[in-house]
Design a protein around this motif. Structure first.
Motif, PDB file in Angstrom:
ATOM      1  N   ARG A 250       0.832  -1.198   0.000  1.00 44.82           N
ATOM      2  CA  ARG A 250       0.000   0.000   0.000  1.00 44.82           C
ATOM      3  C   ARG A 250       0.870   1.252   0.000  1.00 44.82           C
ATOM      4  N   ALA A 251       0.452   2.264  -0.746  1.00 43.16           N
ATOM      5  CA  ALA A 251       1.206   3.509  -0.813  1.00 43.16           C
ATOM      6  C   ALA A 251       1.204   4.209   0.542  1.00 43.16           C
ATOM      7  N   LEU A 252       2.324   4.855   0.873  1.00 43.91           N
ATOM      8  CA  LEU A 252       2.372   5.676   2.075  1.00 43.91           C
ATOM      9  C   LEU A 252       1.549   6.933   1.835  1.00 43.91           C
ATOM     10  N   ARG A 253       0.711   7.276   2.794  1.00 40.68           N
ATOM     11  CA  ARG A 253      -0.125   8.474   2.674  1.00 40.68           C
ATOM     12  C   ARG A 253       0.484   9.573   3.539  1.00 40.68           C
ATOM     13  N   ILE A 254       0.971  10.617   2.892  1.00 44.30           N
ATOM     14  CA  ILE A 254       1.676  11.705   3.565  1.00 44.30           C
ATOM     15  C   ILE A 254       0.824  12.967   3.484  1.00 44.30           C
ATOM     16  N   SER A 255       0.572  13.575   4.628  1.00 44.93           N
ATOM     17  CA  SER A 255      -0.206  14.812   4.672  1.00 44.93           C
ATOM     18  C   SER A 255       0.709  15.965   5.076  1.00 44.93           C
ATOM     19  N   THR A 256       0.626  17.062   4.328  1.00 40.69           N
ATOM     20  CA  THR A 256       1.415  18.243   4.661  1.00 40.69           C
ATOM     21  C   THR A 256       0.717  19.474   4.099  1.00 40.69           C
ATOM     22  N   THR A 257       1.153  20.644   4.523  1.00 41.95           N
ATOM     23  CA  THR A 257       0.537  21.868   4.025  1.00 41.95           C
ATOM     24  C   THR A 257       0.865  22.035   2.541  1.00 41.95           C
ATOM     25  N   PRO A 258      -0.033  22.635   1.782  1.00 37.22           N
ATOM     26  CA  PRO A 258       0.215  22.785   0.339  1.00 37.22           C
ATOM     27  C   PRO A 258       1.524  23.506   0.013  1.00 37.22           C
ATOM     28  N   THR A 259       1.832  24.565   0.758  1.00 41.51           N
ATOM     29  CA  THR A 259       3.043  25.332   0.459  1.00 41.51           C
ATOM     30  C   THR A 259       4.293  24.508   0.735  1.00 41.51           C
ATOM     31  N   PHE A 260       4.325  23.794   1.871  1.00 39.87           N
ATOM     32  CA  PHE A 260       5.495  22.984   2.186  1.00 39.87           C
ATOM     33  C   PHE A 260       5.659  21.875   1.162  1.00 39.87           C
ATOM     34  N   ALA A 261       4.542  21.295   0.722  1.00 35.79           N
ATOM     35  CA  ALA A 261       4.621  20.253  -0.299  1.00 35.79           C
ATOM     36  C   ALA A 261       5.225  20.793  -1.579  1.00 35.79           C
ATOM     37  N   GLU A 262       4.761  21.978  -1.999  1.00 36.37           N
ATOM     38  CA  GLU A 262       5.227  22.562  -3.253  1.00 36.37           C
ATOM     39  C   GLU A 262       6.673  23.029  -3.180  1.00 36.37           C
ATOM     40  N   VAL A 263       7.024  23.710  -2.079  1.00 36.93           N
ATOM     41  CA  VAL A 263       8.327  24.371  -2.003  1.00 36.93           C
ATOM     42  C   VAL A 263       9.431  23.415  -1.553  1.00 36.93           C
ATOM     43  N   TRP A 264       9.140  22.539  -0.597  1.00 29.76           N
ATOM     44  CA  TRP A 264      10.218  21.738  -0.010  1.00 29.76           C
ATOM     45  C   TRP A 264      10.132  20.258  -0.348  1.00 29.76           C
ATOM     46  N   LEU A 265       8.958  19.650  -0.169  1.00 28.44           N
ATOM     47  CA  LEU A 265       8.877  18.193  -0.281  1.00 28.44           C
ATOM     48  C   LEU A 265       8.956  17.697  -1.714  1.00 28.44           C
ATOM     49  N   MET A 266       8.125  18.239  -2.597  1.00 30.22           N
ATOM     50  CA  MET A 266       8.056  17.694  -3.956  1.00 30.22           C
ATOM     51  C   MET A 266       9.381  17.792  -4.709  1.00 30.22           C
ATOM     52  N   PRO A 267      10.145  18.889  -4.597  1.00 29.55           N
ATOM     53  CA  PRO A 267      11.432  18.914  -5.301  1.00 29.55           C
ATOM     54  C   PRO A 267      12.406  17.831  -4.838  1.00 29.55           C
ATOM     55  N   LYS A 268      12.245  17.336  -3.611  1.00 36.94           N
ATOM     56  CA  LYS A 268      13.153  16.318  -3.088  1.00 36.94           C
ATOM     57  C   LYS A 268      12.622  14.903  -3.270  1.00 36.94           C
ATOM     58  N   LEU A 269      11.308  14.771  -3.526  1.00 39.97           N
ATOM     59  CA  LEU A 269      10.694  13.450  -3.505  1.00 39.97           C
ATOM     60  C   LEU A 269      11.188  12.551  -4.623  1.00 39.97           C
ATOM     61  N   GLY A 270      11.601  13.150  -5.739  1.00 37.33           N
ATOM     62  CA  GLY A 270      12.138  12.343  -6.826  1.00 37.33           C
ATOM     63  C   GLY A 270      13.341  11.525  -6.398  1.00 37.33           C
ATOM     64  N   ALA A 271      14.166  12.113  -5.519  1.00 41.07           N
ATOM     65  CA  ALA A 271      15.340  11.385  -5.027  1.00 41.07           C
ATOM     66  C   ALA A 271      14.920  10.176  -4.191  1.00 41.07           C
ATOM     67  N   PHE A 272      13.843  10.340  -3.413  1.00 41.79           N
ATOM     68  CA  PHE A 272      13.360   9.203  -2.619  1.00 41.79           C
ATOM     69  C   PHE A 272      12.877   8.081  -3.525  1.00 41.79           C
ATOM     70  N   TRP A 273      12.117   8.435  -4.563  1.00 40.18           N
ATOM     71  CA  TRP A 273      11.626   7.414  -5.482  1.00 40.18           C
ATOM     72  C   TRP A 273      12.782   6.718  -6.206  1.00 40.18           C
ATOM     73  N   SER A 274      13.846   7.456  -6.487  1.00 34.95           N
ATOM     74  CA  SER A 274      15.002   6.842  -7.137  1.00 34.95           C
ATOM     75  C   SER A 274      15.703   5.859  -6.214  1.00 34.95           C
ATOM     76  N   GLU A 275      15.785   6.230  -4.931  1.00 32.56           N
ATOM     77  CA  GLU A 275      16.442   5.366  -3.946  1.00 32.56           C
ATOM     78  C   GLU A 275      15.568   4.179  -3.540  1.00 32.56           C
ATOM     79  N   HIS A 276      14.253   4.384  -3.546  1.00 30.39           N
ATOM     80  CA  HIS A 276      13.335   3.337  -3.064  1.00 30.39           C
ATOM     81  C   HIS A 276      12.177   3.187  -4.047  1.00 30.39           C
ATOM     82  N   PRO A 277      12.440   2.669  -5.239  1.00 29.95           N
ATOM     83  CA  PRO A 277      11.389   2.582  -6.268  1.00 29.95           C
ATOM     84  C   PRO A 277      10.236   1.656  -5.890  1.00 29.95           C
ATOM     85  N   HIS A 278      10.439   0.779  -4.907  1.00 29.07           N
ATOM     86  CA  HIS A 278       9.389  -0.169  -4.514  1.00 29.07           C
ATOM     87  C   HIS A 278       8.375   0.450  -3.558  1.00 29.07           C
ATOM     88  N   ILE A 279       8.643   1.682  -3.059  1.00 31.81           N
ATOM     89  CA  ILE A 279       7.742   2.321  -2.103  1.00 31.81           C
ATOM     90  C   ILE A 279       6.985   3.442  -2.797  1.00 31.81           C
TER      91      ILE A 279
END
Length: 310
Positions: A97-126
């Motif tokens: 099951r996909a991890l469900r992450i909740s965060t404020t829209p601004t933090f998601a846009e400015v901080w989390l989403m630009p970094k999330l690609g690296a997580f998917w590259s490191e852990h493609p199964h999650i």
């Protein structure tokens, strides 16, 4: 600790009471548990007999908890919640099951989403699903695995880990005012102060810079993303966590008029109390690892050769 099951009432009676206490009556509990009204009532009476205490009593509005009943209901809700978390931690790993992450829209846009690609590259199964939201979720009821929230971090009933303790900054576009320091501006009454309608930290931060926004006034926009856009466009001044405007400052779209110590106000990782699945622990640790520490005020001041420290 050794568990002596002889001292514990039947789990069926405990479950029936917890459901009746949470839902406010036997009928609702019966529907949730798919049993009869009489079965729930019998379980609760048996539990009261076992404990020698009255747990539920009728009042004008229906069923009400006694003080003992409220204490037991709170403990059972926490205990059953931990059981659910433990079982889900096992089953989620098996089902993927996909991890469900909740965060404020601004933090998601400015901080989390630009970094999330690296997580998917490191852990493609999650798989990760980001759900932008302004409110602090009821983790279990909303089926949220991990939330990132802004504040003091003192939320009851959840586990909280600091993520980013960023300085707060007073920012505007370079063309909004010719001054570069807030203390050099004699009169700020003509400023348009801009905030998100969901933000409350500006009041505390305003006191730190000597401004009472209840008296001076400000304009609320529907979201912090709109607030930042308005500031970039030269429509006003805002107080923001520096981590949200770092790129704007570096690119010259905004300038800093003042910077202050966050004093424990910042972004925190929030998870439900209890057992976390390996994937949730892995994502939480990845967030902490990628939260590069923001320079301290002393470190920043060391680079300001033309500015005397306060």
């Amino acid at each position: 600790m050794r568990m002596d099951w002889r001292d514990i009432p039947s789990l069926s009676s405990l479950r029936a009471f917890e459901s009746a206490a949470r839902l406010g009556g036997y009928s609702a509990a019966a529907r949730e548990l798919n049993v009869t009204h009489a079965a729930v009532a019998q379980h609760v009476r048996g539990l009261e007999s076992h404990l020698g205490e009255k747990l539920l009593q009728r009042d004008k509005k229906g069923m009400a908890l006694t003080a003992t009943g409220r204490s037991l209901a709170d403990s059972l809700a926490e205990g059953f919640g931990m059981i659910v978390s433990g079982v889900r931690a096992v089953t989620d790993e098996k089902t993927g099951r996909a991890l469900r992450i909740s965060t404020t829209p601004t933090f998601a846009e400015v901080w989390l989403m630009p970094k999330l690609g690296a997580f998917w590259s490191e852990h493609p199964h999650i798989s990760v699903q980001v759900q932008p939201s302004m409110g602090l979720s009821n983790m279990r009821a909303d089926d949220i695995d991990l939330a990132i929230r802004f504040g003091h971090g003192s939320w009851p009933g959840v586990d909280v880990v600091p993520l980013l303790m960023s300085p707060f900054t007073v920012v505007c576009s370079p063309d909004y005012t010719p001054e570069d320091r807030l203390e050099d501006i004699e009169d700020t009454s003509g400023f348009y102060w801009l905030f998100s309608e969901f933000s409350s930290e500006q009041y505390a931060w305003g006191q730190r810079i000597g401004i009472d926004f209840h008296e001076e006034g400000y304009r609320e926009l529907a979201s912090n993303a709109l607030t930042l856009s308005a500031v970039r466009s030269g429509h006003g001044v805002s107080i923001q966590s520096r981590v949200l405007v770092e790129d704007d400052i570096a690119s010259g779209r905004m300038k800093v008029l003042y910077e202050g110590d966050p004093e424990n106000i910042g972004y925190y990782i929030v998870t439900a109390a209890g057992v976390l699945s390996p994937n949730i622990r892995l994502f939480r640790n990845w967030l902490i690892k990628n939260a590069e520490p923001v320079a301290t005020l002393e470190e920043l001041a060391s680079g300001w050769d033309d500015v005397e420290p306060d």
